[in-house]
Design a protein around this motif. Structure first.
Motif, PDB file in Angstrom:
ATOM      1  N   LEU A  15       0.871  -1.195   0.000  1.00 33.97           N
ATOM      2  CA  LEU A  15       0.000   0.000   0.000  1.00 33.97           C
ATOM      3  C   LEU A  15       0.897   1.231   0.000  1.00 33.97           C
ATOM      4  O   LEU A  15       1.915   1.259   0.708  1.00 33.97           O
ATOM      5  N   GLU A  16       0.492   2.253  -0.751  1.00 29.02           N
ATOM      6  CA  GLU A  16       1.270   3.497  -0.756  1.00 29.02           C
ATOM      7  C   GLU A  16       0.343   4.689  -0.796  1.00 29.02           C
ATOM      8  O   GLU A  16      -0.764   4.607  -1.357  1.00 29.02           O
ATOM      9  N   GLY A  17       0.777   5.799  -0.240  1.00 27.68           N
ATOM     10  CA  GLY A  17      -0.021   7.024  -0.311  1.00 27.68           C
ATOM     11  C   GLY A  17       0.758   8.198   0.240  1.00 27.68           C
ATOM     12  O   GLY A  17       1.723   8.011   0.993  1.00 27.68           O
ATOM     13  N   THR A  18       0.339   9.411  -0.134  1.00 29.48           N
ATOM     14  CA  THR A  18       1.043  10.602   0.352  1.00 29.48           C
ATOM     15  C   THR A  18       0.103  11.448   1.211  1.00 29.48           C
ATOM     16  O   THR A  18      -0.947  11.894   0.730  1.00 29.48           O
ATOM     17  N   PHE A  19       0.477  11.625   2.467  1.00 30.11           N
ATOM     18  CA  PHE A  19      -0.318  12.440   3.388  1.00 30.11           C
ATOM     19  C   PHE A  19       0.235  13.867   3.402  1.00 30.11           C
ATOM     20  O   PHE A  19       1.437  14.067   3.600  1.00 30.11           O
ATOM     21  N   HIS A  20      -0.662  14.829   3.198  1.00 31.27           N
ATOM     22  CA  HIS A  20      -0.237  16.234   3.200  1.00 31.27           C
ATOM     23  C   HIS A  20      -0.709  16.877   4.493  1.00 31.27           C
ATOM     24  O   HIS A  20      -1.887  16.803   4.838  1.00 31.27           O
ATOM     25  N   LYS A  21       0.227  17.529   5.188  1.00 26.85           N
ATOM     26  CA  LYS A  21      -0.148  18.292   6.375  1.00 26.85           C
ATOM     27  C   LYS A  21       0.054  19.763   6.037  1.00 26.85           C
ATOM     28  O   LYS A  21       0.464  20.106   4.932  1.00 26.85           O
ATOM     29  N   GLN A  22      -0.195  20.633   7.021  1.00 23.45           N
ATOM     30  CA  GLN A  22      -0.115  22.064   6.709  1.00 23.45           C
ATOM     31  C   GLN A  22       1.230  22.470   6.114  1.00 23.45           C
ATOM     32  O   GLN A  22       1.309  23.225   5.176  1.00 23.45           O
ATOM     33  N   TYR A  23       2.332  21.950   6.686  1.00 24.36           N
ATOM     34  CA  TYR A  23       3.643  22.450   6.277  1.00 24.36           C
ATOM     35  C   TYR A  23       4.532  21.423   5.590  1.00 24.36           C
ATOM     36  O   TYR A  23       5.625  21.748   5.169  1.00 24.36           O
ATOM     37  N   TYR A  24       4.099  20.160   5.530  1.00 24.69           N
ATOM     38  CA  TYR A  24       4.948  19.156   4.894  1.00 24.69           C
ATOM     39  C   TYR A  24       4.107  17.966   4.443  1.00 24.69           C
ATOM     40  O   TYR A  24       2.913  17.896   4.732  1.00 24.69           O
ATOM     41  N   LYS A  25       4.747  17.062   3.733  1.00 20.06           N
ATOM     42  CA  LYS A  25       4.016  15.850   3.336  1.00 20.06           C
ATOM     43  C   LYS A  25       4.852  14.609   3.657  1.00 20.06           C
ATOM     44  O   LYS A  25       6.084  14.683   3.722  1.00 20.06           O
ATOM     45  N   ASP A  26       4.151  13.505   3.883  1.00 22.35           N
ATOM     46  CA  ASP A  26       4.815  12.235   4.187  1.00 22.35           C
ATOM     47  C   ASP A  26       4.347  11.185   3.199  1.00 22.35           C
ATOM     48  O   ASP A  26       3.137  10.964   3.053  1.00 22.35           O
ATOM     49  N   HIS A  27       5.319  10.552   2.546  1.00 19.32           N
ATOM     50  CA  HIS A  27       4.946   9.438   1.678  1.00 19.32           C
ATOM     51  C   HIS A  27       5.029   8.156   2.513  1.00 19.32           C
ATOM     52  O   HIS A  27       6.060   7.859   3.120  1.00 19.32           O
ATOM     53  N   VAL A  28       3.922   7.419   2.584  1.00 15.58           N
ATOM     54  CA  VAL A  28       3.886   6.206   3.401  1.00 15.58           C
ATOM     55  C   VAL A  28       3.787   4.982   2.491  1.00 15.58           C
ATOM     56  O   VAL A  28       2.994   4.960   1.550  1.00 15.58           O
ATOM     57  N   ARG A  29       4.636   4.002   2.769  1.00 14.58           N
ATOM     58  CA  ARG A  29       4.581   2.734   2.029  1.00 14.58           C
ATOM     59  C   ARG A  29       4.544   1.616   3.059  1.00 14.58           C
ATOM     60  O   ARG A  29       5.322   1.615   4.014  1.00 14.58           O
TER      61      ARG A  29
END
Ligand SMILES: Nc1ncnc2c1ncn2[C@@H]1O[C@H](COP(=O)(O)OP(=O)(O)OP(=O)(O)O)[C@@H](O)[C@H]1O
Length: 369
Positions: free
Chosen positions: A69-83
């Protein structure tokens, strides 16, 4: 916060899926057994590292040994790609921005997700476990260290219960009981204090939301019910009282083979205009109260950590009448929401929202608008 894309392989009935998502409303529509809940579950797994209802072997596609599973979470000031890679029977690896995370808590420390299923609407009517789940979900989202305490408590409880069962047959190992008792008292009092404080904070939000949902007819209040400390009692001496009650209950616990007191058996009492909602509330009143509780969890997260949680509504819209549908949708204005449904009978309320509609058939998106 929002998830901008999702990619799945060998996850439940999805062989392969890759799609961009709306940062606001995502509607997942289709007939029964096509894969709507599975897609929502995949979002949850990306946010928490595990499913809310299935074991790892159950979420990996039947004829496969692993899943990705993969996805990119965007927060106010940065983003995290999760795998996340899952392997049968029970192995998983989490990568955040390509760096391996040692624990699942790396996800829940950063990602807030609120799951809302038809089961939650029974929260007032049914036994206390759903009410404890509600409070624990709220705390996990606002106080990441809470999840670790809860996990350690469950492990210690499991060990103590096993020991209690064996003590019914022989006294062998009785001296180790003290180690588990100390751990349980230490962790248990942390859980109770966190829950009491959580209810203090959420009470005023729930009251306001419930006023709005009931056109100011009903006042909703929440009370923490513990078998160790009574509501309103001084919590400064909690550890002392807890230890004493543990000692008093020891023989009974050995006889029964389980730990009879502690936060794992606590409850929340919900009152509507000062009457007990579980005993005297009508079905409609109980469901609206449950809705108020879930919506207040979302509002509390927003105010506590200044991020909008991702909201997952699994088959909930069909359980609500039109009035309630209209009222709750306004809480989703600035959040990313995933809604599964077999029919879209709430489209009118979503006119001004940024939305994407995914039609699912046999584990595939066959239409996207
Ligand atoms: N591990 C798995 N591998 C392959 N398929 C699976 C697996 N687990 C479940 N399924 C199947 O995936 C299909 C989709 O299930 P899902 O719960 O996502 O359906 P749904 O569209 O939400 O249905 P409903 O509207 O009935 O709730 C079901 O037929 C289910 O049996």
């Amino acid at each position: 916060m929002y998830l901008s894309n999702i990619k799945l392989s060998n996850f439940r009935n999805y062989n392969a899926l890759s799609t961009e998502l709306s940062s606001n409303i995502n509607i997942i529509i289709g007939d029964n057994a096509q894969g709507k809940t599975s897609l929502l579950e995949a979002v949850y797994v990306l946010a928490r590292g595990k499913s809310y209802k299935n074991t790892m072997s159950e979420i990996i596609s039947w004829n496969r040994e692993s899943s990705l599973l993969e996805g990119t979470f965007h927060k106010q000031y940065y983003k995290d790609h999760v795998r996340i890679s899952l392997n049968k029977p029970n192995k998983s690896a989490i990568y955040i921005n390509d760096k391996k995370a040692n624990k699942r808590s790396a996800l829940w420390e950063n990602i807030q997700v609120v799951l809302f299923s038809p089961e939650d609407l029974k929260m007032i009517k049914e036994g206390p476990d759903l009410r404890r789940k509600f409070i624990d979900s709220g705390l996990n989202n606002t106080k990441p260290s809470y999840g670790n305490v809860l996990r350690d408590y469950s492990r210690a409880l499991y060990q103590r219960n096993n020991l209690l069962k064996s003590l019914r047959r022989s006294n062998y190992g009785k001296e180790t009981l003290e180690v588990w008792d100390q751990q349980l008292v230490h962790l248990g009092q942390k859980i109770i204090i966190s829950r009491i404080n959580f209810l203090k904070k959420i009470n005023s939000i729930t009251k306001e939301i419930h006023y709005t949902l009931t056109n100011k007819q009903e006042e909703l209040k929440l009370f923490y019910i513990s078998n160790i400390i009574k509501n309103g009692e001084d919590i400064d001496h909690l550890e002392e009282v807890y230890e004493k009650k543990f000692r008093q209950n020891l023989e009974r616990d050995i006889q029964k083979g389980y730990t009879s007191i502690g936060p794992h058996v606590d409850d929340i009492r919900v009152t509507i205009n000062d009457f007990d909602a579980k005993t005297y509330g009508s079905q409609g009143q109980q469901r609206t109260a449950a809705l108020s509780l879930k919506l207040s969890e979302i509002e509390l997260i927003k105010s506590e950590i200044d991020e909008n949680p991702i909201i997952l509504l699994d088959d909930v819209m069909s359980e609500l009448d039109v009035k309630r549908q209209e009222k709750i949708i306004k809480y989703f204005e600035s959040s990313q929401v995933f809604i599964t449904c077999t029919e879209m009978n709430f489209e009118d309320f979503l006119e001004n929202f940024n939305k994407k509609i995914y039609t699912i058939e046999r584990g595939q998106i066959v239409k996207e608008t």
